[in-house]
Design an enzyme around this catalytic site. Structure first.
Site, PDB file in Angstrom:
ATOM      1  N   GLU A 276       0.849  -1.331  -0.082  1.00 36.94           N
ATOM      2  CA  GLU A 276      -0.045  -0.061  -0.090  1.00 36.94           C
ATOM      3  C   GLU A 276       1.083   1.365   0.086  1.00 36.94           C
ATOM      4  OE1 GLU A 276      -2.602  -0.307   3.100  1.00 36.94           O
ATOM      5  OE2 GLU A 276      -3.521  -2.275   2.506  1.00 36.94           O
ATOM      6  N   HIS A 299      -8.009   1.459   2.376  1.00 36.61           N
ATOM      7  CA  HIS A 299      -7.647   0.790   3.402  1.00 36.61           C
ATOM      8  C   HIS A 299      -8.468   1.904   4.699  1.00 36.61           C
ATOM      9  CE1 HIS A 299      -4.922  -1.370   6.364  1.00 36.61           C
ATOM     10  NE2 HIS A 299      -5.897  -1.244   6.655  1.00 36.61           N
ATOM     11  N   GLY A 302     -11.556   1.220   8.711  1.00 35.96           N
ATOM     12  CA  GLY A 302     -11.556   1.699  10.326  1.00 35.96           C
ATOM     13  C   GLY A 302     -11.739   3.295  10.427  1.00 35.96           C
TER      14      GLY A 302
HETATM   15  P1  NAI Z   1      -9.583 -10.150  16.089  1.00 37.76           P
HETATM   16  O1  NAI Z   1      -8.416 -10.736  16.565  1.00 37.76           O
HETATM   17  O2  NAI Z   1     -10.701  -9.614  17.338  1.00 37.76           O
HETATM   18  O3  NAI Z   1     -10.088 -11.284  15.096  1.00 37.76           O
HETATM   19  C1  NAI Z   1      -9.351 -12.098  14.427  1.00 37.76           C
HETATM   20  C2  NAI Z   1     -10.049 -13.642  14.342  1.00 37.76           C
HETATM   21  O4  NAI Z   1      -9.445 -14.366  13.268  1.00 37.76           O
HETATM   22  C3  NAI Z   1      -9.798 -14.405  15.724  1.00 37.76           C
HETATM   23  O5  NAI Z   1     -10.985 -15.013  16.037  1.00 37.76           O
HETATM   24  C4  NAI Z   1      -8.748 -15.608  15.319  1.00 37.76           C
HETATM   25  O6  NAI Z   1      -9.149 -16.646  15.892  1.00 37.76           O
HETATM   26  C5  NAI Z   1      -9.134 -15.661  13.685  1.00 37.76           C
HETATM   27  N1  NAI Z   1      -8.223 -16.367  13.157  1.00 37.76           N
HETATM   28  C6  NAI Z   1      -6.786 -16.276  13.162  1.00 37.76           C
HETATM   29  N2  NAI Z   1      -6.130 -17.010  12.166  1.00 37.76           N
HETATM   30  C7  NAI Z   1      -7.226 -17.712  11.869  1.00 37.76           C
HETATM   31  C8  NAI Z   1      -7.361 -18.489  10.573  1.00 37.76           C
HETATM   32  N3  NAI Z   1      -6.171 -18.999   9.877  1.00 37.76           N
HETATM   33  N4  NAI Z   1      -8.194 -19.159  10.016  1.00 37.76           N
HETATM   34  C9  NAI Z   1      -9.585 -18.580  10.541  1.00 37.76           C
HETATM   35  N5  NAI Z   1      -9.789 -17.754  11.608  1.00 37.76           N
HETATM   36  C10 NAI Z   1      -8.401 -17.246  12.043  1.00 37.76           C
HETATM   37  O7  NAI Z   1      -9.242  -9.159  15.074  1.00 37.76           O
HETATM   38  P2  NAI Z   1     -10.365  -7.744  14.405  1.00 37.76           P
HETATM   39  O8  NAI Z   1     -10.193  -6.792  15.445  1.00 37.76           O
HETATM   40  O9  NAI Z   1     -11.630  -8.787  14.059  1.00 37.76           O
HETATM   41  O10 NAI Z   1      -9.564  -7.554  13.013  1.00 37.76           O
HETATM   42  C11 NAI Z   1      -9.599  -8.579  12.175  1.00 37.76           C
HETATM   43  C12 NAI Z   1      -8.720  -8.017  10.916  1.00 37.76           C
HETATM   44  O11 NAI Z   1      -9.386  -6.764  10.336  1.00 37.76           O
HETATM   45  C13 NAI Z   1      -7.274  -7.833  11.230  1.00 37.76           C
HETATM   46  O12 NAI Z   1      -6.493  -8.249  10.182  1.00 37.76           O
HETATM   47  C14 NAI Z   1      -7.079  -6.165  11.357  1.00 37.76           C
HETATM   48  O13 NAI Z   1      -5.748  -6.071  11.070  1.00 37.76           O
HETATM   49  C15 NAI Z   1      -8.244  -6.015  10.215  1.00 37.76           C
HETATM   50  N6  NAI Z   1      -8.527  -4.416  10.512  1.00 37.76           N
HETATM   51  C16 NAI Z   1      -8.671  -3.502   9.264  1.00 37.76           C
HETATM   52  C17 NAI Z   1      -9.055  -2.342   9.353  1.00 37.76           C
HETATM   53  C18 NAI Z   1      -9.198  -1.676   8.029  1.00 37.76           C
HETATM   54  O14 NAI Z   1      -8.994  -0.576   8.013  1.00 37.76           O
HETATM   55  N7  NAI Z   1      -9.598  -2.172   6.890  1.00 37.76           N
HETATM   56  C19 NAI Z   1      -9.491  -1.953  10.499  1.00 37.76           C
HETATM   57  C20 NAI Z   1      -9.294  -2.737  11.644  1.00 37.76           C
HETATM   58  C21 NAI Z   1      -8.726  -3.964  11.376  1.00 37.76           C
END
Ligand code: NAI
Length: 416
Positions: A276, A299, A302
């Site tokens: 990015e 991106h 959030g």
């Molecule tokens: P979180 O940590 O609460 O949830 C992630 C989930 O993925 C967990 O339940 C975990 O067990 C699961 N997980 C991990 N490896 C896995 C796999 N191989 N297969 C299936 N499930 C798996 O994280 P949250 O807060 O829900 O964020 C998720 C994603 O969103 C992160 O990558 C974060 O960086 C991204 N994000 C993107 C934003 C954006 O602006 N586009 C803003 C905020 C977060």
């Protein structure tokens, strides 16, 4: 690696806070509402600082707040003698040398959940937009083209959403999607309690085969790198849609381009990319540009006013709690300790190298002074140990001085 013991200058009020990069004003308000234990003197700056500027600016500063652009290097941390803690008013923390901060006894906090709702709402809007080909229709009308079609445009009611990664965002999304009348399946590597009528799928393959929409909400790890490639896309239903607002490395972009060009997928919404741009002035290229029914966003999952405000409050709250009590719950680089304050006691914090015998040495210092330990919590990681000790007698200054002289000590602070 050994770190020389470092007596931090006595922390007297006011606690000096330096907030860089236009941190939301909610942070200042939050520090001020926590002023019952300490008074805060807060300086705000609108920009990031380069390493030498940062080193100069950190003189006498107890709390530093940054966003994603200020790089906090080992050198800056070494020279920041007064620094107690550091807050990243964002999600990512790779702009900070976390290992160096750990070795210096500086806990680093971030705001992992303040923008959960914003991401979930963006995905909901994109599910409907993809289903109605809104991006294409809007572009056409802007260009003077009137293409009133119903073919291949659908309601989302009754369709199946498959959520990969049922964490904070995934769960929030599942709840809202159900309110729209969608059937929700999820797959996670950890067993998770389903929200509402959401249903867990036994495997990623099963989820891909059943879903009309697949939305990715996993973290960036070795296991999730290239998690959705040619084989996984082939398992998706013909005409299904893929949404990725997690991390760019999770999807193999050339495979996605092929699946879209061949018509196997009906569309995609992509917010994150393997590479990015660093700033809004950089040009951006991706093979996905120009493809029909593909929503591309920079991106912004959030990026809302509400999330910025929530981040300001969330991070300032954990920073001021650390200042007031020494609590490190949620710190990304530090042993986690959270001991509620006890009235009538005197609290000392100590960070030390994690070697055998340290606790024995400290307890001997307390008993030599005929003092009683009211409560004591120790937590360690590979490099350091972090101790909170509440003493009945006000011998904190002497205990603190003697503990600080231990060869293993990195930092000692009297809280109250
Ligand atoms: P979180 O940590 O609460 O949830 C992630 C989930 O993925 C967990 O339940 C975990 O067990 C699961 N997980 C991990 N490896 C896995 C796999 N191989 N297969 C299936 N499930 C798996 O994280 P949250 O807060 O829900 O964020 C998720 C994603 O969103 C992160 O990558 C974060 O960086 C991204 N994000 C993107 C934003 C954006 O602006 N586009 C803003 C905020 C977060």
């Amino acid at each position: 690696m050994t770190t020389p013991a470092q007596a931090i200058p006595p922390v007297r009020d006011p606690i000096r806070v330096l907030l860089l990069e236009n941190v939301h004003p909610s942070a200042r308000e939050t520090f001020q509402t926590h002023a019952e234990t300490h008074t805060y003197q807060i300086e705000t700056r609108s920009t990031a600082l380069k390493e030498d500027e940062l080193i100069a600016a950190l003189e006498g500063v107890h709390v530093l707040g940054i966003r994603s652009k200020t790089r906090v290097t080992a050198r800056a941390l070494e020279s920041a003698r007064s620094l107690l803690t550091l807050g990243c008013f964002c999600i990512g923390t790779n702009q900070v040398d976390l290992d160096a901060a750990n070795r210096r006894g500086v806990p680093v906090f971030n705001a992992p959940f303040s923008n959960t709702r914003s991401v979930a709402e963006l995905i909901i809007s994109e599910i409907i937009a993809l289903s109605r080909q809104l991006g294409d229709r809007s572009r056409e009308v802007h260009a003077g083209v009137w293409k009133k079609v119903a073919s291949s445009c659908y309601e989302v009611r009754g369709k199946t959403l498959g959520i990969v990664g049922y964490g904070h965002i995934g769960r929030q999304l599942g709840v809202i999607a159900e309110a729209l009348g969608m059937r929700v399946y999820y797959h996670d590597v950890i067993s998770k309690l389903p929200m509402g009528n959401n249903r867990s799928m036994p495997s990623l393959a099963a989820l891909l085969a059943e879903s009309d929409f697949v939305s990715l909400h996993v973290p960036e790890t070795a296991e999730t790198k290239n998690m959705i490639g040619e084989a996984e896309l082939a398992k998706m239903k013909r005409g299904a849609y893929l949404l990725n607002a997690s991390r760019g490395t999770v999807v193999v972009i050339p495979a996605l381009v092929d699946a879209l060009k061949s018509g196997h997928l009906g569309g995609a919404a992509i917010d994150v990319y393997p590479e990015e741009p660093e700033s809004n002035t950089d040009r951006f290229r991706t093979e996905l540009q120009g493809l029909p029914n593909v929503i591309l966003t920079p991106h912004i999952g959030g990026s809302t006013e509400e999330a910025q405000e929530a981040i300001g409050r969330e991070v300032a709250a954990v920073l001021s709690k650390f200042v007031a009590t020494g609590a490190t719950s949620g710190a990304v680089n530090f042993p986690q300790v959270d001991l509620p304050p006890l009235k009538g006691t005197h609290r000392i914090l100590n960070v030390h190298r994690n070697v055998p015998g340290v606790l024995r040495d400290m307890n001997r210092i307390v008993s030599d002074l005929n003092a009683n330990i009211d409560s004591q919590v120790l937590s360690t990681d590979a490099q350091i140990g972090y101790l909170i000790m509440d003493l009945e007698q006000d011998v904190s200054a002497e205990v603190s001085r003697r503990i600080d002289e231990l060869e293993t000590s990195i930092r000692t602070r009297i809280v109250y």
